[in-house]
Motif scaffolding. Structure first.
Motif, mmCIF file in Angstrom:
data_model
loop_
_atom_site.group_PDB
_atom_site.id
_atom_site.type_symbol
_atom_site.label_atom_id
_atom_site.label_comp_id
_atom_site.label_asym_id
_atom_site.label_seq_id
_atom_site.Cartn_x
_atom_site.Cartn_y
_atom_site.Cartn_z
ATOM 1 N N GLU A 1 46.475 43.021 58.413
ATOM 2 C CA GLU A 1 46.394 41.844 57.547
ATOM 3 C C GLU A 1 45.157 41.913 56.657
ATOM 4 O O GLU A 1 44.097 42.405 57.069
ATOM 5 N N GLU A 2 45.298 41.402 55.449
ATOM 6 C CA GLU A 2 44.230 41.462 54.463
ATOM 7 C C GLU A 2 43.226 40.325 54.593
ATOM 8 O O GLU A 2 42.130 40.388 54.018
ATOM 9 N N LEU A 3 43.582 39.284 55.310
ATOM 10 C CA LEU A 3 42.702 38.129 55.504
ATOM 11 C C LEU A 3 43.096 37.438 56.806
ATOM 12 O O LEU A 3 44.199 37.661 57.322
ATOM 13 N N PRO A 4 42.217 36.613 57.347
ATOM 14 C CA PRO A 4 42.575 35.880 58.569
ATOM 15 C C PRO A 4 43.764 34.957 58.326
ATOM 16 O O PRO A 4 43.902 34.372 57.244
ATOM 17 N N GLU A 5 44.607 34.831 59.341
ATOM 18 C CA GLU A 5 45.751 33.931 59.232
ATOM 19 C C GLU A 5 45.299 32.503 58.925
ATOM 20 O O GLU A 5 45.956 31.777 58.176
ATOM 21 N N ALA A 6 44.176 32.096 59.504
ATOM 22 C CA ALA A 6 43.681 30.729 59.299
ATOM 23 C C ALA A 6 43.441 30.441 57.826
ATOM 24 O O ALA A 6 43.717 29.330 57.342
ATOM 25 N N VAL B 1 45.212 18.015 64.590
ATOM 26 C CA VAL B 1 46.511 18.691 64.620
ATOM 27 C C VAL B 1 46.223 20.185 64.537
ATOM 28 O O VAL B 1 45.685 20.665 63.527
ATOM 29 N N VAL B 2 46.514 20.915 65.599
ATOM 30 C CA VAL B 2 46.234 22.350 65.670
ATOM 31 C C VAL B 2 47.510 23.114 65.334
ATOM 32 O O VAL B 2 48.560 22.883 65.944
ATOM 33 N N VAL B 3 47.420 24.028 64.371
ATOM 34 C CA VAL B 3 48.572 24.841 63.985
ATOM 35 C C VAL B 3 48.325 26.272 64.449
ATOM 36 O O VAL B 3 47.329 26.898 64.062
ATOM 37 N N LEU B 4 49.221 26.793 65.286
ATOM 38 C CA LEU B 4 49.075 28.149 65.808
ATOM 39 C C LEU B 4 49.599 29.167 64.799
ATOM 40 O O LEU B 4 50.695 29.014 64.264
ATOM 41 N N GLY B 5 48.824 30.230 64.566
ATOM 42 C CA GLY B 5 49.249 31.285 63.658
ATOM 43 C C GLY B 5 50.286 32.195 64.293
ATOM 44 O O GLY B 5 50.452 32.229 65.515
ATOM 45 N N CYS B 6 51.002 32.946 63.448
ATOM 46 C CA CYS B 6 52.015 33.872 63.992
ATOM 47 C C CYS B 6 52.187 35.110 63.120
ATOM 48 O O CYS B 6 53.252 35.715 63.099
ATOM 49 N N GLY B 7 51.163 35.502 62.397
ATOM 50 C CA GLY B 7 51.244 36.726 61.609
ATOM 51 C C GLY B 7 51.612 36.449 60.156
ATOM 52 O O GLY B 7 52.359 35.520 59.857
ATOM 53 N N LEU B 8 51.079 37.282 59.262
ATOM 54 C CA LEU B 8 51.327 37.135 57.835
ATOM 55 C C LEU B 8 52.307 38.201 57.346
ATOM 56 O O LEU B 8 52.271 39.343 57.808
ATOM 57 N N VAL B 9 53.162 37.839 56.427
ATOM 58 C CA VAL B 9 54.138 38.767 55.856
ATOM 59 C C VAL B 9 53.448 39.618 54.798
ATOM 60 O O VAL B 9 52.768 39.106 53.909
ATOM 61 N N GLY B 10 53.603 40.926 54.927
ATOM 62 C CA GLY B 10 52.964 41.811 53.959
ATOM 63 C C GLY B 10 51.455 41.812 54.043
ATOM 64 O O GLY B 10 50.778 42.273 53.129
#
Length: 330
Positions: free
Chosen positions: A209-214, A159-168
């Motif tokens: 972003e402070e870290l990868p979305e993954a 199951v692949v979940v696509l990222g879309c950016g992190l808040v803050g």
């Protein structure tokens, strides 16, 4: 005649959907089918000229009323988007689209009144491309809704979940959380059948972003109860195409004959499916819920992205149709 043509086109549509539902041509075939059925209903039984003119005027009035209603809806939605999401260019899209529809209707009204030869020519040039784009958008919208409801495989390997950016820069926002929650439910449903899939969180680290979305996505899933050893991280991608290409590489290395399902938000499902087909990913796409006020603008953005993916064909056809319109009304 139109009825037989509609039946034939619909048969081709069904065959192509069975073979691969991830084609934009499927959307066009569906639109052509609906158009042929509508024309067939309009011309049968044959109407006398006076009744035909009345029916044509009624149809035009209905189209204008629908366009006006759509314009005001989009402007109202645009105001809500700006209030809730800020004045970023993407959040102005529904407002600008509504204003553009009003402007085009005003242009047509002035042209029909015949008050300006220049405006008549402008309307003659712009009407066919606008009709073409509107037809494609309705095809896109109708098939996107249908694609989101097509049956999927019950058991998959990933199951692949696509990222879309992190808040803050560090937190999972509501859109992304909805994707992760849908992926978790898919995981739990299959795990209950004794065959838990691996989850692939896909998203690199943006400049703000402070870290990868993954990593943030994986942490969210673990906090929701998904075992950490069932999660794989793809932490280099920046676009949907990279999400799918790099996730595909991970899946192929673990299982060359893999099957997967890709999770995104519902407004993004069809474009993600088109991209999955183009990148050779072996799986379909499912959608997670999106706030109602967010959906119209996001859907328009998705259509624009698909339309501009084939700029030579679509913009070339718009130009040709515009020139034909000018010639017809000279």
């Amino acid at each position: 005649m139109f009825t037989y043509a509609a039946a034939l086109v619909f048969l081709v549509f069904c065959i192509r959907v069975v073979l691969d539902p991830r084609r934009f041509s499927n959307a066009v075939l569906l639109g052509i089918t609906v158009a042929l059925v509508s024309v067939s209903a309009f011309v049968r039984p044959p109407l006398p000229p006076a009744s035909l003119r009345t029916a044509a005027l009624a149809a035009c009035a209905l189209l204008v009323a629908g366009a006006l209603a759509l314009a005001f809806f989009l402007m109202a939605n645009g105001v809500k988007m700006v209030r809730r999401e800020g004045r970023r260019p993407g959040n102005l899209l529904t407002l600008l689209t509504g204003l553009a529809i009003l402007g085009f209707l005003s242009l047509l009204g002035t042209a029909v009144a015949g008050r300006s030869t220049t405006l008549v020519r402008v309307a003659a040039f712009s009407a066919p491309p606008v009709g073409y784009v509107s037809f494609l958008f309705l095809c896109f919208l109708g098939y996107a809704l249908l694609y989101g409801r097509l049956p999927r495989r019950r058991n998959v390997d990933f199951v692949v979940v696509l990222g879309c950016g992190l808040v803050g820069g560090s937190r999972v926002g509501r859109l992304l959380a909805n994707r992760l929650d849908r992926a978790r439910r898919l995981y739990e449903a299959q795990a209950a059948r004794g065959n838990p899939p691996l989850l692939v969180t896909s998203g690199g680290q943006g400049g703000d972003e402070e870290l990868p979305e993954a990593d943030a996505m994986a942490a969210h899933l673990v906090a929701a109860g998904v075992p950490e050893d069932r999660i794989l991280r793809e932490d280099r991608s920046r676009t949907t195409e990279e999400n799918l290409l790099l996730s595909k590489k991970i899946m192929q290395e673990l299982k060359p004959d893999y099957r997967c399902v890709v999770v995104t938000n519902n407004f993004h499902v069809f474009r993600a499916a088109l991209t999955a087909r183009r990148t050779g990913v072996r799986g379909q796409v499912v959608g997670a819920a999106t706030a109602r006020y967010f959906w119209p603008g996001a859907t328009i953005r998705e259509f624009v992205a698909v339309f501009l993916h084939y700029p030579k064909i679509n913009l070339g056809l718009c130009l040709v149709l515009g020139l034909l319109g000018l010639v017809a009304f000279r």
